[in-house]
Design a protein around this motif. Structure first.
Motif, short mmCIF file in Angstrom:
data_model
loop_
_atom_site.label_atom_id
_atom_site.label_comp_id
_atom_site.label_asym_id
_atom_site.label_seq_id
_atom_site.Cartn_x
_atom_site.Cartn_y
_atom_site.Cartn_z
N ASP A 98 10.14 60.63 12.33
CA ASP A 98 11.55 61.51 12.66
C ASP A 98 12.49 60.73 13.44
N LEU A 99 12.08 59.70 14.33
CA LEU A 99 13.05 58.95 15.08
C LEU A 99 13.09 57.51 14.60
N LYS A 100 14.12 57.27 13.89
CA LYS A 100 14.32 56.18 13.45
C LYS A 100 15.68 55.48 13.47
N ALA A 101 16.11 54.53 13.54
CA ALA A 101 17.60 53.77 13.41
C ALA A 101 17.49 52.24 12.91
N VAL A 102 18.63 51.83 12.68
CA VAL A 102 19.02 50.42 12.27
C VAL A 102 19.93 50.26 13.49
N VAL A 103 19.33 48.92 13.86
CA VAL A 103 20.25 48.19 15.03
C VAL A 103 21.45 47.78 14.61
N THR A 104 22.27 47.94 15.44
CA THR A 104 24.12 47.74 15.22
C THR A 104 24.64 46.89 16.09
N ASP A 105 25.79 46.55 16.18
CA ASP A 105 26.56 45.85 17.27
C ASP A 105 26.58 46.74 18.47
N SER A 106 26.71 48.10 18.18
CA SER A 106 26.68 48.93 19.34
C SER A 106 25.58 49.08 19.98
N ASN A 107 24.59 49.52 19.27
CA ASN A 107 23.38 50.09 19.94
C ASN A 107 22.58 48.79 20.55
N ALA A 108 22.61 47.79 19.89
CA ALA A 108 22.16 46.57 20.40
C ALA A 108 22.21 46.31 21.94
N GLY A 109 23.19 46.80 22.52
CA GLY A 109 23.51 46.74 24.11
C GLY A 109 22.76 47.86 24.75
N TRP A 110 22.32 48.72 24.07
CA TRP A 110 21.66 50.09 24.67
C TRP A 110 20.20 49.50 24.95
N THR A 111 19.63 50.30 26.14
CA THR A 111 18.22 50.07 26.22
C THR A 111 17.54 50.91 25.16
N PHE A 112 16.16 50.42 24.89
CA PHE A 112 15.36 51.08 23.98
C PHE A 112 15.36 52.46 24.29
N TYR A 113 15.31 53.03 25.58
CA TYR A 113 15.28 54.23 26.15
C TYR A 113 16.35 55.05 25.81
N GLN A 114 17.56 54.26 25.96
CA GLN A 114 19.06 54.96 25.51
C GLN A 114 18.89 55.25 24.09
N LEU A 115 18.66 54.48 23.28
CA LEU A 115 18.50 54.76 21.94
C LEU A 115 17.71 55.77 21.47
N TYR A 116 16.64 55.84 22.25
CA TYR A 116 15.69 57.04 21.76
C TYR A 116 16.35 58.21 22.34
N GLU A 117 16.87 58.51 23.24
CA GLU A 117 17.76 59.64 23.77
C GLU A 117 18.71 60.05 22.80
N GLU A 118 19.52 58.97 22.18
CA GLU A 118 20.73 59.23 21.45
C GLU A 118 19.95 59.85 20.01
N ILE A 119 18.94 59.17 19.62
CA ILE A 119 18.32 59.80 18.14
C ILE A 119 17.68 60.82 18.53
N LYS A 120 17.11 61.18 19.63
CA LYS A 120 16.46 62.63 19.57
C LYS A 120 17.43 63.60 19.46
N GLU A 121 18.82 63.52 20.31
CA GLU A 121 19.82 64.29 20.49
C GLU A 121 20.30 64.69 18.95
N GLU A 122 20.70 63.49 18.11
CA GLU A 122 21.01 63.42 16.86
C GLU A 122 20.08 64.59 16.14
N ARG A 123 18.85 64.34 16.28
CA ARG A 123 17.81 64.93 15.45
C ARG A 123 17.85 66.32 15.73
N ARG A 124 18.03 66.72 17.00
CA ARG A 124 18.10 67.87 17.63
C ARG A 124 19.29 68.69 16.94
#
Length: 142
Positions: A98-124
């Motif tokens: 359910d929680l998957k993403a492709v690395v981008t120039d923007s999210n490469a600068g996020w922590t893995f945890y920040q990306l998790y929170e973002e994907i989780k919220e988008e999914r919700r």
């Protein structure tokens, strides 16, 4: 021209038979796997992928932020190869990730945890929107 090797950052809160089967799919498709541990969730995604310009997080005594869901971050994939990967998972009889993403120039600068929170919220939000749409359809049938 040098092609970028397909790589996934893979996190799972617990190792199960599913984990082994999923990793088998990655290997069969020639995808490099980087297993992410709870201790690595505060590292930048770019660092975890080995991208230039990203350094390891300075050592600290922060408490570990808990990720409760399986998560996959992909680098170097074409859309066709992403489709092949998802089809292989489905054909193996495994539930989707359910929680998957492709690395981008923007999210490469996020922590893995920040990306998790973002994907989780988008999914919700997607699930909430789908539920509202379903409720509207049922309302219209009445």
């Amino acid at each position: 021209m040098k092609t970028m090797r397909e790589t996934v950052l893979y996190y799972t809160p617990e190792v199960t038979e599913r984990t082994a089967r999923l990793k088998g799919i990655f290997v069969r498709l020639g995808i490099r796997i980087k297993n992410i541990t709870p201790e690595q969730t505060e590292e930048k995604v770019g660092y975890l992928f080995g991208l230039p310009g990203f350094l390891p997080k300075a050592a600290g005594s922060e408490k570990l932020l808990k990720i409760e869901d399986e998560m996959l971050v992909m680098k170097g994939f074409t859309s066709r190869r992403i489709d092949e990967l998802l089809l292989a998972v489905r054909k193996a009889g495994l539930s989707r990730i359910d929680l998957k993403a492709v690395v981008t120039d923007s999210n490469a600068g996020w922590t893995f945890y920040q990306l998790y929170e973002e994907i989780k919220e988008e999914r919700r939000q997607i699930l909430e929107k789908a539920e509202k749409s379903k409720d509207l359809e049922e309302e219209e049938k009445k």
